[in-house]
Write a protein that holds these residues in place. Structure first.
Motif, short mmCIF file in Angstrom:
data_model
loop_
_atom_site.label_atom_id
_atom_site.label_comp_id
_atom_site.label_asym_id
_atom_site.label_seq_id
_atom_site.Cartn_x
_atom_site.Cartn_y
_atom_site.Cartn_z
N PHE A 1 0.83 -1.20 0.00
CA PHE A 1 0.00 0.00 0.00
C PHE A 1 0.86 1.25 0.00
O PHE A 1 1.92 1.30 0.63
CB PHE A 1 -0.89 0.03 1.24
CG PHE A 1 -2.05 -0.92 1.19
CD1 PHE A 1 -3.30 -0.49 0.77
CD2 PHE A 1 -1.90 -2.25 1.58
CE1 PHE A 1 -4.38 -1.36 0.73
CE2 PHE A 1 -2.97 -3.12 1.55
CZ PHE A 1 -4.22 -2.69 1.12
N ALA A 2 0.36 2.28 -0.68
CA ALA A 2 0.96 3.60 -0.59
C ALA A 2 0.58 4.25 0.74
O ALA A 2 -0.29 3.76 1.46
CB ALA A 2 0.51 4.47 -1.76
N ARG A 3 1.23 5.36 1.04
CA ARG A 3 1.11 5.95 2.37
C ARG A 3 -0.30 6.47 2.68
O ARG A 3 -0.83 6.25 3.75
CB ARG A 3 2.12 7.08 2.49
CG ARG A 3 2.25 7.64 3.89
CD ARG A 3 3.38 8.66 3.94
NE ARG A 3 3.65 9.07 5.31
CZ ARG A 3 4.60 9.93 5.65
NH1 ARG A 3 5.36 10.46 4.70
NH2 ARG A 3 4.80 10.27 6.90
N TYR A 4 -0.89 7.19 1.73
CA TYR A 4 -2.24 7.70 1.92
C TYR A 4 -2.79 8.14 0.58
O TYR A 4 -2.06 8.23 -0.41
CB TYR A 4 -2.29 8.87 2.92
CG TYR A 4 -1.45 10.08 2.55
CD1 TYR A 4 -1.91 11.05 1.67
CD2 TYR A 4 -0.17 10.24 3.09
CE1 TYR A 4 -1.14 12.15 1.33
CE2 TYR A 4 0.61 11.35 2.77
CZ TYR A 4 0.12 12.29 1.88
OH TYR A 4 0.89 13.38 1.55
N SER A 5 -4.08 8.42 0.53
CA SER A 5 -4.73 8.87 -0.68
C SER A 5 -5.09 10.34 -0.54
O SER A 5 -5.41 10.82 0.54
CB SER A 5 -6.00 8.05 -0.93
OG SER A 5 -6.76 8.61 -1.97
N GLY A 6 -5.06 11.05 -1.65
CA GLY A 6 -5.41 12.46 -1.64
C GLY A 6 -6.87 12.70 -1.99
O GLY A 6 -7.29 13.85 -2.13
N ASP A 7 -7.66 11.66 -2.16
CA ASP A 7 -9.07 11.82 -2.50
C ASP A 7 -9.91 10.92 -1.60
O ASP A 7 -9.39 10.13 -0.80
CB ASP A 7 -9.30 11.46 -3.98
CG ASP A 7 -8.92 10.02 -4.28
OD1 ASP A 7 -9.72 9.11 -3.97
OD2 ASP A 7 -7.80 9.78 -4.80
N GLY A 8 -11.20 11.03 -1.74
CA GLY A 8 -12.10 10.28 -0.86
C GLY A 8 -12.41 8.87 -1.32
O GLY A 8 -13.21 8.18 -0.68
N ARG A 9 -11.79 8.43 -2.41
CA ARG A 9 -12.10 7.09 -2.94
C ARG A 9 -10.88 6.16 -2.92
O ARG A 9 -10.92 5.10 -3.51
CB ARG A 9 -12.60 7.21 -4.39
CG ARG A 9 -13.91 7.99 -4.50
CD ARG A 9 -14.37 8.10 -5.94
NE ARG A 9 -13.43 8.89 -6.75
CZ ARG A 9 -12.87 8.47 -7.86
NH1 ARG A 9 -13.10 7.25 -8.31
NH2 ARG A 9 -12.04 9.25 -8.53
N TRP A 10 -9.80 6.58 -2.26
CA TRP A 10 -8.55 5.81 -2.26
C TRP A 10 -8.06 5.56 -3.68
O TRP A 10 -7.46 4.52 -3.97
CB TRP A 10 -8.70 4.49 -1.51
CG TRP A 10 -8.69 4.65 -0.03
CD1 TRP A 10 -7.78 5.32 0.71
CD2 TRP A 10 -9.63 4.11 0.91
NE1 TRP A 10 -8.09 5.26 2.04
CE2 TRP A 10 -9.23 4.52 2.19
CE3 TRP A 10 -10.77 3.33 0.78
CZ2 TRP A 10 -9.93 4.17 3.33
CZ3 TRP A 10 -11.47 3.00 1.91
CH2 TRP A 10 -11.05 3.41 3.17
N HIS A 11 -8.31 6.53 -4.58
CA HIS A 11 -7.93 6.33 -5.97
C HIS A 11 -6.49 6.76 -6.22
O HIS A 11 -5.65 5.94 -6.60
CB HIS A 11 -8.90 7.12 -6.88
CG HIS A 11 -8.53 7.08 -8.33
ND1 HIS A 11 -8.94 8.03 -9.24
CD2 HIS A 11 -7.75 6.22 -9.05
CE1 HIS A 11 -8.46 7.75 -10.44
NE2 HIS A 11 -7.73 6.66 -10.35
N VAL A 12 -6.20 8.05 -6.02
CA VAL A 12 -4.87 8.57 -6.34
C VAL A 12 -4.06 8.70 -5.04
O VAL A 12 -4.38 9.51 -4.19
CB VAL A 12 -4.94 9.92 -7.04
CG1 VAL A 12 -3.53 10.43 -7.36
CG2 VAL A 12 -5.77 9.81 -8.32
#
Length: 468
Positions: free
Chosen positions: A36-47
């Motif tokens: 997994f990447a560290r965190y998502s910048g959107d509300g859908r765990w997309h980017v």
């Protein structure tokens, strides 16, 4: 997850399963290389922010492994296995210490290593590109702000997509896996993201615990082998000759520090997370060496970090460089707080060794925190798990005799989150005394009282009752 199980709360169970699926389907998960990447910048765990951290993946390995025991979903097993393979391939030193992170950037651009245009996928896969692009939502225009570039993600389950496409599920999975491997082999030739090769004691403890949890759930020998190699590395390179932790491994760390040397710098989370991992390693091996090591770390932490007057551990040792004020870490954030981990360690070791002093310190730590939990519970999640074990009680399950390992494996197929396991063909723990006989046996104990011995897992589980 544990609350849903112990309290029988189906609404919470649905929320947990939805979260686990959406994380694993999102672009925050590396569908090509695992992890997994560290965190998502959107509300859908997309980017995602494409940085991949050891501490995130270590904890997610524990989470998805435990989730599989709770609710055996093939997705959870797949994610757990791919996390392990990512760590072993990309974040493991030659002597089996675990590195800290992979950077987000390569060639000066965030995410460049991980994103693909549809044209690139077609060049790699040829006729199989169409199905792969449908599966991971790869388009000509791209699915994020970088022109024509795609972050791979999923929406449909394999069953749903196979039905929509008119394919047998087995054929869909085979074709996707064949294509995924080809994309992986093409991607590995790209310029790699930068490696943060620091080997941190605390984070290695989290990863060792993750490997133990994965072995507990899936019984794959390679997971235990990796765990034992990392545990040996920790003993040789992250714990000094006088039993003090070393926060960051260096080539000379394994030489340790003898009496009279300057104590190595380490913080409470180093002692707490390695201690927790050693307890977990004991539970899957029944080798008491790991409990001895855990006790040494806990005792050292009590000697150098514990504030008996206020019933809390400081984050820094009493012989570290003196700061204006010594702080105590109590909030559970992206990593559980060192005090909450230490409280749970003391509870487990107190039960295993019938040590009232450990139990008293653990209880005092929890009493100090309980008033804060109701006000801001999401920042006290690890504390809440300890509190939950107080509410529902915890089981000490002793397994003895020649077939103890087979019995342990069979028992682990059943989800009992509020337990500790001990046993072996022999053992010196107080709870094991007078429990070795001519046949292998399981003892279910609670509040220092053990039930009658059971000769198989089915009979033993009847003593736990409706919580299974």
């Amino acid at each position: 997850m544990r609350y849903a199980h112990l309290a029988g709360d189906q609404n919470v169970a649905v929320a947990v399963k939805l979260t686990l699926h959406k994380m694993a389907f999102g672009g925050i998960y590396d569908h090509i290389g695992g992890g997994f990447a560290r965190y998502s910048g959107d509300g859908r765990w997309h980017v995602p922010h494409f940085e991949k951290m050891l501490y995130d993946n270590a904890q997610l390995l524990s989470l998805y492994s435990e989730a599989w025991t709770w609710s055996p979903d093939p997705l959870y097993e797949k994610v757990a296995d791919e996390i392990v393979r990512f760590i072993l391939l990309e974040l493991t030193s030659p002597d089996f210490g675990f590195y800290s992170a992979l950077d987000a950037d390569s060639e000066g651009k965030e995410g460049k290593f991980y994103i693909f245009t549809k044209t690139e996928i077609e060049e790699i896969l040829g006729a199989d590109a169409g199905l792969f692009c449908i599966y991971f939502h790869i388009t000509d225009d791209g699915n994020w702000e970088e022109e024509e570039s795609n972050v791979l993600f999923r929406r449909e389950s394999d069953d749903q997509l196979a039905k929509k496409l008119g394919l047998p599920v087995e054929e869909l999975l085979r074709r996707i896996e064949d294509s995924r491997q080809k994309v992986f082999e093409a991607r590995i030739k790209r310029i790699q993201p930068g490696l943060d090769n620091k080997i941190l004691a605390s984070w290695n403890g989290l990863m060792l615990k993750g490997l133990c949890d994965a072995y507990r759930a899936f019984n794959k020998a390679e997971y235990l082998d990796a765990a034992l190699k990392n545990a040996d590395f920790i003993l040789n390179s992250l714990i000094s000759g006088d039993g003090r932790c070393i926060r960051i491994a260096t080539p000379k760390s394994s030489e340790g520090g003898g009496e009279g040397d300057t104590p190595p710098i380490a913080f409470l989370d180093d002692y707490a997370n390695i201690g927790d991992a050693f307890i977990a390693l004991y539970e899957v091996t029944f080798n008491e060496q790991w409990l001895v090591q855990a006790i040494q770390l806990v005792d050292t932490a009590i000697d150098h970090f514990y504030d008996a007057e206020n019933g809390i551990f400081f984050y820094t040792a009493d012989d570290d460089e003196q700061l204006i004020a010594r702080k105590s870490e109590i909030l559970d954030g992206v990593i559980p707080s060192s005090n909450s981990v230490m409280a749970r360690n003391l509870k487990k070791l107190g039960l295993l060794f019938n040590n009232e002093s450990y139990l008293a310190i653990s209880a005092q730590l929890l009493r100090n925190i309980v008033p804060h939990i109701a006000r801001y519970s999401s920042s006290y999640s690890n504390w809440t798990m300890l509190l939950m074990e107080e509410v529902f009680g915890s089981y000490e399950i002793a397994i003895t005799g020649q077939n103890c390992e087979d019995m342990r494996r069979d028992l682990e197929k059943n989800y009992i989150p509020n337990k500790i396991i001990l046993g072996g063909k022999k053992g010196s723990l107080p709870l094991l005394q007078d429990k070795f006989g001519a046949v292998s046996q399981i003892f279910i104990c609670k509040d220092k009282t053990c039930g009658l011995p059971a000769i198989n897992v089915t009979e033993a589980l009847k003593q736990i009752g409706p919580l299974i």
